[in-house]
Design a protein around this motif. Structure first.
Motif, PDB file in Angstrom:
ATOM      1  N   ILE A 168       0.837  -1.203   0.000  1.00 19.37           N
ATOM      2  CA  ILE A 168       0.000   0.000   0.000  1.00 19.37           C
ATOM      3  C   ILE A 168       0.872   1.253   0.000  1.00 19.37           C
ATOM      4  CG2 ILE A 168      -1.730   1.276   1.310  1.00 19.37           C
ATOM      5  CD1 ILE A 168      -2.786  -1.401   2.306  1.00 19.37           C
ATOM      6  N   ALA A 169       1.908   1.255   0.837  1.00 17.20           N
ATOM      7  CA  ALA A 169       2.805   2.415   0.860  1.00 17.20           C
ATOM      8  C   ALA A 169       3.556   2.565  -0.460  1.00 17.20           C
ATOM      9  CB  ALA A 169       3.782   2.271   2.026  1.00 17.20           C
ATOM     10  N   TRP A 170       3.946   1.456  -1.057  1.00 15.30           N
ATOM     11  CA  TRP A 170       4.659   1.510  -2.345  1.00 15.30           C
ATOM     12  C   TRP A 170       3.753   2.054  -3.450  1.00 15.30           C
ATOM     13  CZ3 TRP A 170       3.891  -1.403  -6.881  1.00 15.30           C
ATOM     14  CH2 TRP A 170       4.910  -1.313  -7.840  1.00 15.30           C
ATOM     15  N   MET A 171       2.434   1.760  -3.363  1.00 16.66           N
ATOM     16  CA  MET A 171       1.484   2.300  -4.339  1.00 16.66           C
ATOM     17  C   MET A 171       1.295   3.802  -4.174  1.00 16.66           C
ATOM     18  SD  MET A 171      -1.419  -0.691  -4.081  1.00 16.66           S
ATOM     19  CE  MET A 171      -2.669   0.433  -4.690  1.00 16.66           C
ATOM     20  N   GLY A 172       1.641   4.346  -3.014  1.00 12.68           N
ATOM     21  CA  GLY A 172       1.426   5.765  -2.763  1.00 12.68           C
ATOM     22  C   GLY A 172       0.025   6.073  -2.302  1.00 12.68           C
ATOM     23  N   ALA A 173      -0.544   5.193  -1.464  1.00 13.97           N
ATOM     24  CA  ALA A 173      -1.909   5.380  -0.995  1.00 13.97           C
ATOM     25  C   ALA A 173      -1.961   5.161   0.506  1.00 13.97           C
ATOM     26  CB  ALA A 173      -2.869   4.422  -1.703  1.00 13.97           C
ATOM     27  N   ALA A 174      -3.028   5.643   1.099  1.00 17.79           N
ATOM     28  CA  ALA A 174      -3.346   5.391   2.503  1.00 17.79           C
ATOM     29  C   ALA A 174      -4.680   4.674   2.553  1.00 17.79           C
ATOM     30  CB  ALA A 174      -3.404   6.699   3.291  1.00 17.79           C
ATOM     31  N   ALA A 175      -4.756   3.611   3.352  1.00 21.03           N
ATOM     32  CA  ALA A 175      -5.954   2.776   3.338  1.00 21.03           C
ATOM     33  C   ALA A 175      -6.262   2.287   4.736  1.00 21.03           C
ATOM     34  CB  ALA A 175      -5.781   1.595   2.386  1.00 21.03           C
ATOM     35  N   THR A 176      -7.505   1.848   4.923  1.00 22.88           N
ATOM     36  CA  THR A 176      -7.986   1.323   6.193  1.00 22.88           C
ATOM     37  C   THR A 176      -8.809   0.073   5.917  1.00 22.88           C
ATOM     38  OG1 THR A 176      -8.106   3.563   7.107  1.00 22.88           O
ATOM     39  CG2 THR A 176      -9.293   1.818   8.282  1.00 22.88           C
ATOM     40  N   MET A 177      -8.571  -0.986   6.705  1.00 24.09           N
ATOM     41  CA  MET A 177      -9.346  -2.209   6.551  1.00 24.09           C
ATOM     42  C   MET A 177     -10.732  -2.040   7.156  1.00 24.09           C
ATOM     43  SD  MET A 177      -7.929  -4.551   4.816  1.00 24.09           S
ATOM     44  CE  MET A 177      -9.308  -5.617   5.186  1.00 24.09           C
ATOM     45  N   THR A 178     -11.764  -2.422   6.429  1.00 25.51           N
ATOM     46  CA  THR A 178     -13.158  -2.384   6.866  1.00 25.51           C
ATOM     47  C   THR A 178     -13.777  -3.757   6.648  1.00 25.51           C
ATOM     48  OG1 THR A 178     -13.995  -1.699   4.704  1.00 25.51           O
ATOM     49  CG2 THR A 178     -13.274   0.053   6.214  1.00 25.51           C
ATOM     50  N   PRO A 179     -14.915  -4.038   7.245  1.00 27.09           N
ATOM     51  CA  PRO A 179     -15.554  -5.336   7.015  1.00 27.09           C
ATOM     52  C   PRO A 179     -15.883  -5.600   5.552  1.00 27.09           C
ATOM     53  CG  PRO A 179     -16.492  -4.276   8.943  1.00 27.09           C
ATOM     54  CD  PRO A 179     -15.602  -3.262   8.295  1.00 27.09           C
ATOM     55  N   SER A 180     -16.079  -4.569   4.748  1.00 30.70           N
ATOM     56  CA  SER A 180     -16.427  -4.761   3.338  1.00 30.70           C
ATOM     57  C   SER A 180     -15.212  -4.772   2.425  1.00 30.70           C
ATOM     58  CB  SER A 180     -17.382  -3.646   2.890  1.00 30.70           C
ATOM     59  OG  SER A 180     -16.780  -2.366   3.076  1.00 30.70           O
ATOM     60  N   GLY A 181     -14.009  -4.528   2.950  1.00 27.68           N
ATOM     61  CA  GLY A 181     -12.824  -4.534   2.114  1.00 27.68           C
ATOM     62  C   GLY A 181     -11.837  -3.475   2.560  1.00 27.68           C
ATOM     63  N   LEU A 182     -10.874  -3.162   1.695  1.00 23.72           N
ATOM     64  CA  LEU A 182      -9.847  -2.170   1.986  1.00 23.72           C
ATOM     65  C   LEU A 182     -10.278  -0.818   1.416  1.00 23.72           C
ATOM     66  CD1 LEU A 182      -6.893  -1.758   3.067  1.00 23.72           C
ATOM     67  CD2 LEU A 182      -6.168  -2.079   0.699  1.00 23.72           C
ATOM     68  N   ARG A 192       1.552   5.419  -8.062  1.00 21.99           N
ATOM     69  CA  ARG A 192       1.202   4.204  -8.810  1.00 21.99           C
ATOM     70  C   ARG A 192      -0.282   3.891  -8.639  1.00 21.99           C
ATOM     71  NH1 ARG A 192       6.190   3.368  -6.393  1.00 21.99           N
ATOM     72  NH2 ARG A 192       7.904   2.873  -7.840  1.00 21.99           N
ATOM     73  N   ALA A 193      -0.850   4.175  -7.490  1.00 20.12           N
ATOM     74  CA  ALA A 193      -2.282   3.949  -7.294  1.00 20.12           C
ATOM     75  C   ALA A 193      -3.102   4.854  -8.196  1.00 20.12           C
ATOM     76  CB  ALA A 193      -2.649   4.178  -5.830  1.00 20.12           C
ATOM     77  N   ALA A 194      -2.690   6.128  -8.329  1.00 14.36           N
ATOM     78  CA  ALA A 194      -3.397   7.040  -9.227  1.00 14.36           C
ATOM     79  C   ALA A 194      -3.255   6.608 -10.665  1.00 14.36           C
ATOM     80  CB  ALA A 194      -2.876   8.462  -9.029  1.00 14.36           C
ATOM     81  N   ALA A 195      -2.069   6.134 -11.059  1.00 20.37           N
ATOM     82  CA  ALA A 195      -1.879   5.664 -12.425  1.00 20.37           C
ATOM     83  C   ALA A 195      -2.738   4.448 -12.727  1.00 20.37           C
ATOM     84  CB  ALA A 195      -0.401   5.354 -12.658  1.00 20.37           C
ATOM     85  N   PRO A 247     -27.188   7.629  -1.877  1.00 25.99           N
ATOM     86  CA  PRO A 247     -25.965   7.269  -2.593  1.00 25.99           C
ATOM     87  C   PRO A 247     -26.268   6.399  -3.797  1.00 25.99           C
ATOM     88  CG  PRO A 247     -26.157   6.032  -0.546  1.00 25.99           C
ATOM     89  CD  PRO A 247     -27.246   7.049  -0.528  1.00 25.99           C
ATOM     90  N   LEU A 248     -25.435   6.558  -4.814  1.00 24.66           N
ATOM     91  CA  LEU A 248     -25.577   5.744  -6.016  1.00 24.66           C
ATOM     92  C   LEU A 248     -25.150   4.313  -5.729  1.00 24.66           C
ATOM     93  CD1 LEU A 248     -24.124   8.162  -8.676  1.00 24.66           C
ATOM     94  CD2 LEU A 248     -26.528   7.602  -8.322  1.00 24.66           C
ATOM     95  N   PRO A 249     -25.669   3.339  -6.473  1.00 24.70           N
ATOM     96  CA  PRO A 249     -25.210   1.960  -6.309  1.00 24.70           C
ATOM     97  C   PRO A 249     -23.722   1.852  -6.627  1.00 24.70           C
ATOM     98  CG  PRO A 249     -27.252   2.049  -7.564  1.00 24.70           C
ATOM     99  CD  PRO A 249     -26.772   3.462  -7.435  1.00 24.70           C
ATOM    100  N   ALA A 250     -23.040   0.973  -5.882  1.00 22.06           N
ATOM    101  CA  ALA A 250     -21.610   0.784  -6.084  1.00 22.06           C
ATOM    102  C   ALA A 250     -21.352   0.157  -7.448  1.00 22.06           C
ATOM    103  CB  ALA A 250     -21.037  -0.094  -4.979  1.00 22.06           C
ATOM    104  N   LEU A 251     -20.317   0.613  -8.111  1.00 21.87           N
ATOM    105  CA  LEU A 251     -19.936   0.119  -9.425  1.00 21.87           C
ATOM    106  C   LEU A 251     -18.688  -0.736  -9.296  1.00 21.87           C
ATOM    107  CD1 LEU A 251     -20.450   3.373 -11.537  1.00 21.87           C
ATOM    108  CD2 LEU A 251     -22.069   1.488 -11.181  1.00 21.87           C
ATOM    109  N   GLU A 252     -18.734  -1.958  -9.838  1.00 20.94           N
ATOM    110  CA  GLU A 252     -17.583  -2.849  -9.829  1.00 20.94           C
ATOM    111  C   GLU A 252     -16.641  -2.452 -10.964  1.00 20.94           C
ATOM    112  OE1 GLU A 252     -16.781  -5.218  -7.787  1.00 20.94           O
ATOM    113  OE2 GLU A 252     -18.597  -5.441  -6.580  1.00 20.94           O
ATOM    114  N   ALA A 253     -15.348  -2.441 -10.673  1.00 24.51           N
ATOM    115  CA  ALA A 253     -14.333  -2.097 -11.673  1.00 24.51           C
ATOM    116  C   ALA A 253     -13.060  -2.846 -11.329  1.00 24.51           C
ATOM    117  CB  ALA A 253     -14.089  -0.587 -11.716  1.00 24.51           C
ATOM    118  N   THR A 254     -12.187  -2.955 -12.292  1.00 31.15           N
ATOM    119  CA  THR A 254     -10.888  -3.609 -12.099  1.00 31.15           C
ATOM    120  C   THR A 254      -9.780  -2.674 -12.563  1.00 31.15           C
ATOM    121  OG1 THR A 254     -11.020  -4.667 -14.278  1.00 31.15           O
ATOM    122  CG2 THR A 254     -11.839  -5.927 -12.382  1.00 31.15           C
ATOM    123  N   ALA A 255      -8.617  -2.862 -11.992  1.00 35.35           N
ATOM    124  CA  ALA A 255      -7.446  -2.066 -12.350  1.00 35.35           C
ATOM    125  C   ALA A 255      -6.230  -2.974 -12.374  1.00 35.35           C
ATOM    126  CB  ALA A 255      -7.242  -0.927 -11.350  1.00 35.35           C
TER     127      ALA A 255
END
Length: 637
Positions: A168-182, A192-195, A247-255
């Motif tokens: 996560i740090a190498w990607m250049g992002a900050a994240a928190t674990m939640t019951p539904s995911g990261l 790299r996360a933005a790219a 809120p709008l329905p969540a949209l699934e996407a891949t990267a």
């Protein structure tokens, strides 16, 4: 005349078969087709001991069903296993509900066993099959496609949490674990996360096919160049007047996330260079450096033993044995000795090899229920009982049985070390904790594993009686065969020795040498193919036989060494080795090396053992063929 007499019989059989085929087809045409529909699997997140339900329609209530999960297994830090097939047994509690228990055996088939167990996400289809309602009819089955099931293990890989945080740090992002995911809290500019297309507020739900439930799930496979990230993106429709909209329905996407530079200087990337350097140093040490004094004595005794056993003199003034003739003599002796000489010995070997050969075929029934402690106890009890019966006096028999049982204590510690490493007594789970390649076997996981294998194989050196001249002693039997003398003595004692040796060799293969697992074939894929199961059974029996013959050859060549001359010295050596196995197993479990580190250590042990064996055989060969040679010096020198 015989062929003419058999013609009417053959015609009658063919006519009967044709009538039976017509009857079966008519019965199938008259029987209404039963349909089974599979609608859903609940819950999708499996926990140990949980009851899993399959919802559908058309289930025959009260009937057992075969549930097959067929697809791909995704695990963090490992490459995906495609073509996997996991089978479970369920019961139809009603016409629209099946239930089965997610137990330890099923967890081992899905997630692996022992230290190789990992959080696993299954993607594929679920098939439910019932037995045919009537003879001749086809089984009733239904399939649910595009199913994702997440299986959690009892103990996760806490050591991989740091690797996930580093990603996560190498990607250049900050994240928190939640019951539904990261949840991505922030993304750095030009990172790299933005790219890859990630923004703040996205929730990462899967990484390389593994559902993200902890930081340890964010570990890419070794030598992987690109990782696939699945995430959900949601937003709010804002308005200048009034409260915000729903809120709008969540949209699934891949990267796609390129991993170039993430594992800079990782041990797996330097494996080739380190292997070349280590091989060069090992060759110099084994083949060019004079051996220590203790090894000198061992080499000298082995060479003298080989010359004496081949019928040649051991003194330096006599003619050296011809190596080709020696090899042919040893092969002839081994071939004759490998065949039992009596009916009880044949029965004992069949009784020992039959359950071993059946293990790959009954991995869901036999291997899942038979434990290694039972097999070891049967082998030890059989030899101790044979030692008791072989003596004429009661006290002599009791003393011989006690000696045999005491010599099995170090081997029991070796078996316990494998049980402690895997956390299970079941053969199936122990096999799934290993792999098909030598560097995946328990024998080469750590130095303690190699020492434990030696302690277990030491049971093949146990003599039921103290006298070496007794005809039941396999050494004496081998000498009789070599000299052409008739083999006499107790057939039942020979049968007990052969059955004991077969079981111990089989246990050594199952516990330390990969069992029936084939190199380059995933365990789940091997379980799904009958042909691979046949090959696995042949592979298991072949390795068992080779281990047994190698141990017999070692006894034949190294008989009379100081280690075997004194019972007190032998006990001290075995006690020290047992303590080293216990301490080494505990230290290795505490260290818990990462997969790249484990691969390097295992490969180094495999290379070291192979090179040491070659160097030892080469120096013994040189000393046996050149009387008067200095065995402490390398033949190359």
């Amino acid at each position: 005349m015989i062929r003419r007499a058999l013609v009417p019989v053959a015609l009658a059989l063919a006519f009967a078969c044709a009538l039976e085929g017509v009857r079966v087809e008519l019965h199938r045409a008259d029987t209404p087709a039963s349909t089974v529909r599979v609608l859903d699997v609940v819950p999708r997140d499996l926990e140990l001991g949980e009851r899993v339900a399959i919802l559908g329609a058309g289930f025959p209530a009260g009937k057992p069903a075969r549930v097959t999960l067929r697809g791909t297994l995704h695990r963090p830090g490992e490459r995906a296993i495609s073509g996997a097939e996991v089978v479970a047994t369920a019961v139809a509690v009603s016409g629209n509900r099946l239930e089965w228990v997610y137990d330890e055996a099923l967890e081992a088939r899905l997630c692996g066993a022992g230290d190789r167990a990992a959080h696993t996400t299954f993607e594929g289809e679920v098939e439910v099959a019932f037995a045919a309602p009537s003879p001749g009819a086809a089984p009733v089955a239904g399939v649910l496609e595009r199913v994702t099931v997440d299986a959690r293990t009892r103990a996760g890989r806490a050591a991989d949490d740091g690797e996930g945080a580093r990603l996560i740090a190498w990607m250049g992002a900050a994240a928190t674990m939640t019951p539904s995911g990261l949840r991505i809290d922030a993304v750095g500019e030009s990172s790299r996360a933005a790219a890859a297309g990630l923004t703040a507020g996205d929730v990462v739900v899967a990484f390389d096919g593994v559902e993200v439930a902890a930081l340890s799930d964010l570990v890419p496979a070794p030598a992987e160049k690109t990782a696939t990230i699945a995430f959900r993106r949601s937003g709010d429709v804002a308005s200048n007047a009034g409260p915000p909209a729903a809120p709008l329905p969540a949209l699934e996407a891949t990267a796609s996330l390129p991993l170039t530079g993430f594992r800079r200087g990782a041990p797996v990337d330097l494996a080739a260079a380190m292997g070349i350097l280590g091989a060069a140093l090992l060759v110099v040490w084994l083949f060019a450096v004079p051996s220590p004094k203790g090894v000198d004595a061992l080499l000298h005794r082995a060479a003298s033993r080989v010359r004496r056993r081949l019928g040649r003199g051991a003194s330096s003034g006599q003619v050296a044995p011809d190596l080709g003739e020696a090899w042919r003599a040893m092969t002839r002796i081994a071939r004759r000795e490998s065949l039992p000489s009596s009916t009880p010995a044949v029965v004992a070997e069949i009784a020992a090899y039959a359950p071993l050969g059946a293990l790959p075929f009954g991995q869901y029934v036999v291997a899942a229920r038979v434990d290694v402690g039972l097999l070891f106890a049967v082998a030890a009890t059989a030899l101790a009982s044979a030692a008791f019966v072989a003596h004429r006096s009661v006290w002599g028999g009791l003393w011989a049985a006690f000696r045999v049982a005491a010599r099995h204590v170090p081997a029991a510690i070796a078996v316990a070390s494998v049980i402690a490493a895997t956390g299970s007594l079941r053969i199936q789970e122990i096999e799934r904790a290993q792999g098909g390649w030598p560097w995946q076997w328990f024998a080469f996981r750590s130095p303690a594993g190699l020492l434990a294998l030696g302690l277990l194989l030491g049971c093949l050196w146990i003599e039921p009686c103290a006298s070496r001249a007794r005809p039941h002693d396999l050494h004496a039997l081998l000498e009789d065969v070599a000299a052409g003398r008739p083999r006499t003595g107790s057939a039942w004692l020979e049968a007990a020795c052969r059955g004991h040796h077969a079981l111990i060799a089989g246990l050594a293969v199952l516990l330390f040498l990969g069992g029936w697992l084939l190199p380059g074939v995933a365990a789940a894929r091997q379980d799904a193919s009958v042909a691979l199961q046949v090959v696995g059974a042949v592979w298991l029996l072949a390795k068992t036989r080779v281990v047994w013959m190698l141990a017999l050859a070692a006894r034949w060549a190294l008989r009379g060494m100081p280690l075997g001359q004194s019972a007190r010295a032998l006990s001290l050596w075995l006690a020290a080795a047992s303590a080293a196995v216990v301490a080494g197993t505990a230290a290795w479990s505490w260290w818990a090396p990462t997969p790249p580190e484990q691969l390097l250590v295992s490969a180094a042990i495999v290379a070291g053992v192979a090179a040491t064996a070659v160097a030892f055989a080469h120096r013994v060969r040189h000393s046996a063929s050149t009387p008067g040679a200095e065995v402490h010096l390398s033949p190359f020198l």
